[in-house]
Design a protein around this motif. Structure first.
Motif: not given
Length: 213
Positions: A21, A201, A205-206
């Protein structure tokens, strides 16, 4: 200037997901004990157009960590982000039956190494850098004695550092990940329905959105 992100525990799970990320915006310095997994991560980072420096090292090896940090300073002069995803997950056991070697490994990896790394990272991060740690809600749960106690101690260290640096930096953030289908969780919960867990994933992202918010 290229931003740098050091990820301890980068070879799999949340650490690897965060490396991917961050790859579009950071040069990834990936630390883990498993060389093959790091090489796979490197291939994925390159496929995203990013770049990585692989450091197949054990975070409990103080001399190796000194060499790593000196190398970061010599090459970049600083560090923008440290993501500490490395953890030793000892087998679950009743508190009265914890194996002494398992406890020693847990203390060394989860507590002592974290404390040592904070002293090494603080000068590299300076006032503008940031560090990211991960809390675990299983601390204190039945059979989680060695893991839970040392993980709680790790987060206590992080919270102290966080409180101490509010006005001076670096910024210290502590996230609480949702349960994910990682290898560590599989050892703790064999036979669990992994489809009900959050993909690393999505969780990466969170967490980064929360971190950057």
């Amino acid at each position: 200037m290229t931003k740098t992100a050091l990820i301890t525990g980068a070879s799999r799970g949340l650490g690897a997901a965060l490396a991917l990320a961050l790859a579009p915006t950071h040069h990834i310095i990936a630390v883990a004990k498993t060389t093959g997994a790091l090489e796979e991560l490197d291939d994925q980072i390159k496929a995203l157009g990013g770049a990585a420096t692989l450091a197949p090292m054990d975070i409990t090896n103080e001399a190796a960590m000194q060499t790593l940090c000196r190398g970061i300073y010599d090459r970049w002069g600083r560090l923008d982000l440290w993501v500490h995803a490395a953890i030793h997950a000892a087998p679950l056991a009743p508190a009265g039956m914890i194996d002494a070697k398992d406890m020693a490994k847990s203390v060394n990896a989860n507590m002592t190494a974290t404390a040592t790394l904070i002293t090494y990272m603080a000068p590299l991060l300076g006032t503008d850098g940031a560090a990211l740690f991960f809390d675990d809600t299983t601390s204190g749960a039945p059979f989680y004695g060695s893991y839970g106690a040392t993980k709680a101690a790790q987060i206590a260290l992080a919270r102290s550092w966080q409180a101490e640096t509010v006005k001076t930096g670096p910024r210290v953030h502590i996230a609480t990940p949702h349960p994910m289908p990682t290898a560590t969780r599989a050892r703790f919960h064999p036979g669990e329905d992994r489809a009900a867990l959050t993909d690393p994933k999505i969780e990466a992202d969170r967490i980064l959105a929360e971190f950057n918010g």
